[in-house]
Design a protein around this motif. Structure first.
Motif, short mmCIF file in Angstrom:
data_model
loop_
_atom_site.label_atom_id
_atom_site.label_comp_id
_atom_site.label_asym_id
_atom_site.label_seq_id
_atom_site.Cartn_x
_atom_site.Cartn_y
_atom_site.Cartn_z
N GLY A 286 0.81 -1.22 0.00
CA GLY A 286 0.00 0.00 0.00
C GLY A 286 0.83 1.26 0.00
O GLY A 286 0.47 2.26 -0.63
N GLU A 287 1.97 1.22 0.69
CA GLU A 287 2.88 2.37 0.69
C GLU A 287 3.42 2.61 -0.72
O GLU A 287 3.47 3.75 -1.21
CB GLU A 287 4.03 2.13 1.66
CG GLU A 287 3.60 1.96 3.11
CD GLU A 287 4.76 1.58 4.00
OE1 GLU A 287 5.62 2.45 4.25
OE2 GLU A 287 4.82 0.42 4.45
N TYR A 288 3.83 1.53 -1.36
CA TYR A 288 4.34 1.60 -2.73
C TYR A 288 3.27 2.09 -3.69
O TYR A 288 3.49 2.99 -4.51
CB TYR A 288 4.84 0.21 -3.13
CG TYR A 288 5.27 0.05 -4.57
CD1 TYR A 288 6.53 0.41 -5.00
CD2 TYR A 288 4.39 -0.51 -5.51
CE1 TYR A 288 6.93 0.22 -6.32
CE2 TYR A 288 4.77 -0.70 -6.82
CZ TYR A 288 6.05 -0.33 -7.23
OH TYR A 288 6.42 -0.52 -8.55
N ALA A 289 2.07 1.51 -3.57
CA ALA A 289 0.99 1.85 -4.50
C ALA A 289 0.56 3.31 -4.38
O ALA A 289 0.22 3.96 -5.39
CB ALA A 289 -0.21 0.93 -4.26
N MET A 290 0.57 3.86 -3.16
CA MET A 290 0.17 5.26 -2.97
C MET A 290 1.15 6.20 -3.66
O MET A 290 0.75 7.18 -4.30
CB MET A 290 0.07 5.58 -1.49
CG MET A 290 -1.14 4.97 -0.82
SD MET A 290 -1.48 5.63 0.84
CE MET A 290 0.05 5.25 1.68
N ILE A 291 2.45 5.92 -3.52
CA ILE A 291 3.44 6.76 -4.19
C ILE A 291 3.28 6.65 -5.70
O ILE A 291 3.30 7.67 -6.42
CB ILE A 291 4.87 6.35 -3.76
CG1 ILE A 291 5.07 6.59 -2.27
CG2 ILE A 291 5.91 7.13 -4.56
CD1 ILE A 291 6.39 6.05 -1.73
N LYS A 292 3.10 5.44 -6.19
CA LYS A 292 2.91 5.23 -7.63
C LYS A 292 1.68 5.99 -8.15
O LYS A 292 1.73 6.63 -9.21
CB LYS A 292 2.77 3.74 -7.92
CG LYS A 292 4.08 2.98 -7.98
CD LYS A 292 4.84 3.33 -9.24
CE LYS A 292 6.07 2.47 -9.45
NZ LYS A 292 6.81 2.86 -10.66
#
Length: 335
Positions: A286-292
Motif C-alpha cells: 500500500g505504501e508503494y501503491a500510494m506513491i505510484k
C-alpha cells in the motif's frame, strides 16, 4: 536603525553546512545505500508467466522460467537479497504446497542459488498463500464469526515449511504468521534437521494493517472470510510490539522486522533502541501503491518521494528495507 539591525547576529549558522551538494553529503547523518535494500518477488507455478500486478505498477508474478532475467537485473543493480512469496496451483485447508519440495518457493530458491550463489535468499514462511481459506494456518472449528487460526497445530506446519526452504538452500526464513511460539518451533525444526546456520528473520511486530491491500492481489491470499486481526497486531499498540519482539528474541530470532514501515516509524525506532539485533522494516504494497498513484497523477516527484520515504525508514533505525522500489531505487542511488 531598523528592527532587524538591532537583532544580535547568530554565532552558529547551520545553513553554512547546506550551501552546496558536497557539503550536504559530508555532514549527512543517515546513509541510504543499495546494501539496505531487499527486493520482494512473487513466484507462481506455470510457464511463460510474467503477469503484471494491477495495483502495484512495475511488479509482476513470475513463473520459474521468467525468473532468471529478474535475478540478473537485481544482481546487476547490486541488490544483496530477495524475499520470496509463493503462489501455488494447489491450495488446501492446511496449505500443504508450502512444504512441497517442488513447490514454487523451493524451486525458485534452487534456481536462484544456481544462477547467483551469493545473492541472499529469504523465504517468507506463512500459510495464507497456500490455504484455500486464505488464513495463516489451521482453522479452529465453531461458528463462522468465531473461527480463527488454531495457534499450536499451525506451528508444526510453519516449521515444516521452514525446513523445506532451508533444504532448498534458503539463507534466511522469515515467519510472518504471527503465531505465538513460532520462532521456537521453527528454530527447533531447523536444528533437528541439521540447518543450524539458517537465519530466522522474525516478523516480530506485524500489524493488522489496511496498507496490505495490493499484496492480497499479488500473492492471491485474500481471506475468504473475516480478517487477520485475531492474530496480527492492533495498530494502536506500541508497548505490545516491544513485548512481541522480546518473546521472539527469547525464542531465538536472529533478525527482527517491523511491518508496515511508513506508518510505524515510531515502532521501528522503539525496537531499534530496545534490542541489539539487526532490524528490517517492510515498506509494504500500500505504501508503494500510494506513491505510484500520486506520481501517475503528477502530484509528486516519484523519485524524490520514494527515496525520502526509504531514508525515513533508515533514519528510524532499520538497516534492511524490504521494498518494491528496490531495483529502481538502486538505480537512482547509483545515478
Amino acid at each position: 536603525m531598523s528592527m532587524i539591525e538591532s537583532v544580535p547576529t547568530p554565532n552558529r549558522r547551520l545553513r553554512r553546512g547546506r550551501r552546496n551538494a558536497t557539503l550536504r553529503r559530508m555532514v549527512r547523518e543517515t546513509q541510504l545505500t543499495v546494501d539496505n535494500l531487499i527486493a520482494p518477488l512473487f513466484i507462481v507455478e506455470g510457464q511463460n508467466i510474467r503477469k503484471p500486478i494491477s495495483s502495484m505498477p512495475g511488479q509482476f508474478q513470475l513463473s520459474l522460467d521468467q525468473l532468471d532475467t529478474e535475478i540478473a537485473e537485481l544482481v546487476a543493480a547490486q541488490i544483496p537479497a530477495v524475499l520470496l512469496f509463493g503462489i501455488p496451483l494447489h491450495k488446501d485447508t492446511q496449505g500443504s504446497s508450502a512444504w512441497d519440495a517442488n513447490g514454487p518457493v523451493p524451486s525458485a530458491i534452487r534456481a536462484i542459488k544456481q544462477q547467483a550463489p551469493h545473492l541472499v535468499v529469504i523465504a517468507d514462511v506463512c500459510m495464507c498463500e497456500y490455504t484455500d481459506h486464505g488464513h495463516c494456518g489451521i482453522l479452529t472449528s465453531g461458528e463462522p464469526e468465531t473461527i480463527t487460526v488454531d495457534n499450536d497445530p499451525t506451528l508444526e506446519l510453519l516449521a515444516r515449511a521452514s525446513v523445506a526452504y532451508a533444504a532448498a538452500g534458503a539463507d534466511v526464513v522469515a515467519p510472518s504468521a504471527m503465531m505465538d511460539g513460532q520462532i521456537a518451533a521453527i528454530r527447533y525444526g531447523l536444528d533437528q534437521a541439521g540447518y543450524h546456520d539458517t537465519i530466522i528473520l522474525s516478523y516480530a511486530a506485524k500489524f493488522a494493517s489496511a496498507f496490505y491491500g495490493p499484496f492480497r492481489e499479488a500473492a492471491e491470499s485474500t481471506p475468504q472470510f473475516g480478517d487477520r486481526r485475531s492474530y496480527q497486531m492492533d495498530a494502536a499498540n506500541a508497548r505490545e510490539a516491544i513485548a512481541e519482539t522480546a518473546l521472539d528474541v527469547a525464542e531465538g530470532a536472529d533478525w527482527l522486522m517491523v511491518k508496515p514501515a511508513g506508518a510505524y516509524l515510531d515502532i521501528i525506532r522503539a525496537v531499534y533502541e530496545e534490542f541489539d539485533l539487526p532490524l528490517a522494516a517492510y515498506q509494504v504494497s500500500g505504501e508503494y501503491a500510494m506513491i505510484k498513484a500520486a506520481a501517475a497523477n503528477g502530484w509528486i516527484d516519484e523519485q524524490r518521494v520514494a527515496l525520502e520515504s526509504l531514508l525515513a525508514i533508515r533514519r528510524a533505525g532499520a538497516s534492511m528495507i524490504i521494498t518494491y522500489y528496490a531495483k529502481v531505487a538502486a538505480q537512482w542511488l547509483k545515478a
